[in-house]
Design a protein around this motif. Structure first.
Motif, short mmCIF file in Angstrom:
data_model
loop_
_atom_site.label_atom_id
_atom_site.label_comp_id
_atom_site.label_asym_id
_atom_site.label_seq_id
_atom_site.Cartn_x
_atom_site.Cartn_y
_atom_site.Cartn_z
N ASP A 1 12.09 -27.23 0.90
CA ASP A 1 12.25 -28.67 0.67
C ASP A 1 11.68 -28.83 -0.73
OD1 ASP A 1 12.85 -31.15 1.31
OD2 ASP A 1 10.98 -31.76 2.19
N ILE A 2 12.53 -29.15 -1.62
CA ILE A 2 11.81 -29.08 -2.88
C ILE A 2 11.01 -30.44 -3.25
CG2 ILE A 2 13.73 -27.88 -4.05
CD1 ILE A 2 15.01 -30.55 -5.09
N LYS A 3 10.38 -30.79 -4.12
CA LYS A 3 9.87 -31.91 -4.54
C LYS A 3 10.93 -32.87 -4.90
CE LYS A 3 5.78 -29.57 -6.72
NZ LYS A 3 4.71 -29.69 -5.82
N HIS A 4 10.87 -34.08 -4.31
CA HIS A 4 11.99 -35.26 -4.32
C HIS A 4 11.76 -36.19 -5.35
CE1 HIS A 4 14.56 -33.69 -1.03
NE2 HIS A 4 13.33 -33.40 -0.35
N VAL A 5 12.82 -36.84 -5.76
CA VAL A 5 12.78 -38.18 -6.76
C VAL A 5 13.63 -39.16 -6.05
CG1 VAL A 5 13.10 -38.80 -8.88
CG2 VAL A 5 12.42 -36.67 -8.61
N MET A 6 13.04 -40.39 -5.61
CA MET A 6 13.89 -41.42 -5.11
C MET A 6 14.14 -42.50 -6.26
SD MET A 6 12.73 -43.94 -2.02
CE MET A 6 13.23 -42.65 -0.64
N LEU A 7 15.32 -42.87 -6.25
CA LEU A 7 15.97 -43.91 -6.94
C LEU A 7 15.89 -45.21 -6.31
CD1 LEU A 7 17.50 -45.30 -9.31
CD2 LEU A 7 19.76 -44.34 -8.02
N GLY B 1 19.20 -46.93 6.30
CA GLY B 1 19.76 -46.21 5.11
C GLY B 1 18.69 -45.25 4.60
N ALA B 2 17.47 -45.84 4.29
CA ALA B 2 16.32 -45.13 3.86
C ALA B 2 16.13 -43.91 4.49
CB ALA B 2 15.31 -46.06 3.71
N ALA B 3 15.94 -44.14 5.82
CA ALA B 3 15.62 -43.09 6.94
C ALA B 3 16.54 -41.84 6.76
CB ALA B 3 15.32 -43.53 8.23
N GLU B 4 18.02 -42.31 6.91
CA GLU B 4 18.98 -41.53 6.61
C GLU B 4 18.94 -40.64 5.15
OE1 GLU B 4 23.00 -43.04 8.56
OE2 GLU B 4 23.09 -43.03 6.38
N SER B 5 18.71 -41.16 4.22
CA SER B 5 18.78 -40.80 3.18
C SER B 5 17.60 -39.53 2.94
CB SER B 5 18.48 -41.77 1.93
OG SER B 5 17.76 -41.31 0.82
N LEU B 6 16.21 -39.74 3.60
CA LEU B 6 15.38 -38.91 3.64
C LEU B 6 15.82 -37.75 4.39
CD1 LEU B 6 12.28 -41.02 4.35
CD2 LEU B 6 12.84 -40.23 2.37
N ALA B 7 16.30 -37.74 5.57
CA ALA B 7 16.82 -36.72 6.30
C ALA B 7 17.77 -35.99 5.58
CB ALA B 7 17.31 -37.30 7.70
N GLU B 8 18.89 -36.66 4.99
CA GLU B 8 19.94 -35.90 4.35
C GLU B 8 19.32 -35.11 3.15
OE1 GLU B 8 23.26 -38.52 3.43
OE2 GLU B 8 24.23 -37.91 5.33
N GLY B 9 18.40 -35.48 2.40
CA GLY B 9 18.02 -35.11 1.22
C GLY B 9 17.32 -33.93 1.49
N GLN C 1 23.32 -33.26 -4.37
CA GLN C 1 24.75 -33.27 -4.23
C GLN C 1 25.49 -32.49 -5.18
OE1 GLN C 1 25.13 -37.60 -4.03
NE2 GLN C 1 25.66 -37.75 -1.97
N GLN C 2 25.08 -32.64 -6.40
CA GLN C 2 25.82 -31.91 -7.49
C GLN C 2 25.42 -30.35 -7.14
OE1 GLN C 2 24.70 -32.96 -11.61
NE2 GLN C 2 24.41 -35.07 -10.95
N MET C 3 24.31 -29.95 -6.86
CA MET C 3 24.00 -28.49 -6.75
C MET C 3 24.86 -28.03 -5.40
SD MET C 3 22.10 -26.55 -8.33
CE MET C 3 20.94 -26.52 -9.72
N MET C 4 24.98 -28.92 -4.31
CA MET C 4 25.66 -28.43 -3.08
C MET C 4 27.00 -28.07 -3.90
SD MET C 4 24.27 -28.99 0.02
CE MET C 4 25.35 -29.92 1.14
N LEU C 5 27.78 -28.81 -4.60
CA LEU C 5 29.02 -28.82 -5.06
C LEU C 5 29.02 -27.65 -5.97
CD1 LEU C 5 31.57 -30.33 -4.63
CD2 LEU C 5 31.12 -31.51 -6.89
N ALA C 6 28.02 -27.39 -6.93
CA ALA C 6 28.06 -26.32 -7.58
C ALA C 6 28.10 -24.79 -7.01
CB ALA C 6 26.96 -26.43 -8.65
N LYS C 7 27.29 -24.92 -5.75
CA LYS C 7 27.13 -23.59 -5.18
C LYS C 7 28.06 -23.56 -4.14
CE LYS C 7 22.20 -22.95 -5.94
NZ LYS C 7 22.06 -21.52 -6.40
#
Ligand SMILES: [Zn+2]
Length: 317
Positions: free
Chosen positions: A232-238, A213-221, A291-297
């Motif tokens: 690739d912007i600077k990321h923030v992980m929850l 799940g973590a690896a998939e999230s990195l690739a998706e982000g 995800q929000q930015m994808m939707l907004a754009k």
């Protein structure tokens, strides 16, 4: 200009080379695609998240997480506080003390972990303010004006979203955005159950599932970032201060290292100009910033992936 420089200019005109004169790679948009990926790790729900696995205390969990972060030479890592937990179990104050003793900062996650989408703006503001005395006490004159919205819910109507944004601005807060999230919170209950049943096979499955799940999230982000920003912007992980992180955080840090990620602080991450623009969505759905930015754009979402949490939720029942 020498003849040599003239000839280099001529070559550049023909093949459009931007770096022939030692230009700054960062000034060239394409160069960002090859820059080292960067991520700020953040931990929610201090001092207590999820069930305690048998044999562990809240202090043990905090110590284990802090030790893993220090071993990875992490910069100061923000922990987001729900001060109500201190009333429920005063001994958990030690977790905040350990976090501060490690030189890690604290931020606001509201007093009671309030969901803005299910409460009024007034109630949310009161709950946010009720968290502040604890932050003041532990942070002193250091800056703690960062809010992580519980459930990542930023208001289900434009009125609520704009009202809270104005309140945060007035009170000097920045929103601790999230670009990488893989539901790490969903592993703590199954882990506590499986440990109580001493089911080693199921625990191995949990570990495997978490890392996938973590690896998939990195690739998706990284993919969503490229779709929205062309880089690739600077990321923030929850992440959350839960029992399973005592097992998984060192492995997650190894994964980030393998994928070439550099660990940075939250303020460093959000110095990326990407965060200066609010997606300005209001919805019942607390998606990540990307995800929000994808939707907004109006960029179509990535194809859905397997529901990993549903698979682990049935373990050790
Ligand atoms: Zn939370």
């Amino acid at each position: 200009m020498t003849i040599l420089q003239l000839s280099r200019w001529a070559i550049c005109i023909v093949i459009a080379c931007p770096l022939a004169f030692g230009g700054d790679p960062a000034s060239h948009p394409a160069a960002n695609n090859h820059a080292q990926p960067e991520v700020a790790l953040t931990f929610d729900d201090l001092p207590a998240h999820g069930p305690l696995p048998p044999g562990l205390t809240r202090e043990d969990i905090a110590n284990s997480i802090i030790k893993a972060l220090q071993s990875a030479q992490a910069p100061p890592i923000y922990g987001f506080v729900n001060a109500k937990r201190l009333e429920e179990d005063p001994s958990t104050v030690q977790v905040l003390q350990l976090w501060r003793d490690a030189g890690f900062p604290l931020g606001n996650h509201t007093f009671s972990h309030m969901d803005l989408n299910k409460n009024s703006v007034d109630a949310f503001e009161r709950d946010l303010l009720a968290d502040e005395p604890t932050l003041q006490k532990f942070m002193g004159d250091r800056d703690w004006h960062w809010l992580r919205f519980p459930f990542l819910n930023e208001g289900d109507t434009p009125e609520k979203h704009h009202a809270i944004a104005a309140f945060l601005k007035d009170h000097g807060y920045r929103v601790a955005e999230v670009t990488l999230s893989f539901g790490d919170y969903g592993y703590n209950e199954p882990y506590a159950r499986c440990l109580a049943k001493n089911d080693g096979k199921a625990i191995e499955e949990l570990k495997q599932n978490y890392l996938e799940g973590a690896a998939e999230s990195l690739a998706e982000g990284q993919k969503m970032s490229t779709l929205v920003y062309g880089r690739d912007i600077k990321h923030v992980m929850l992440l959350h201060i839960g029992g399973f992180e005592t097992v998984m955080l060192p492995r997650l840090l190894d994964l980030l290292k393998q994928r070439g990620f550099k660990l940075i602080s939250l303020p460093e991450a959000e110095s990326d100009p990407a965060y200066a623009v609010d997606p300005d969505l209001s919805s019942n759905w607390g998606g990540t910033f990307l995800q929000q930015m994808m939707l907004a754009k109006h960029i179509p979402p990535l194809p859905p992936t397997e529901d990993r949490l549903a698979r682990v939720d049935v373990l050790c029942r």
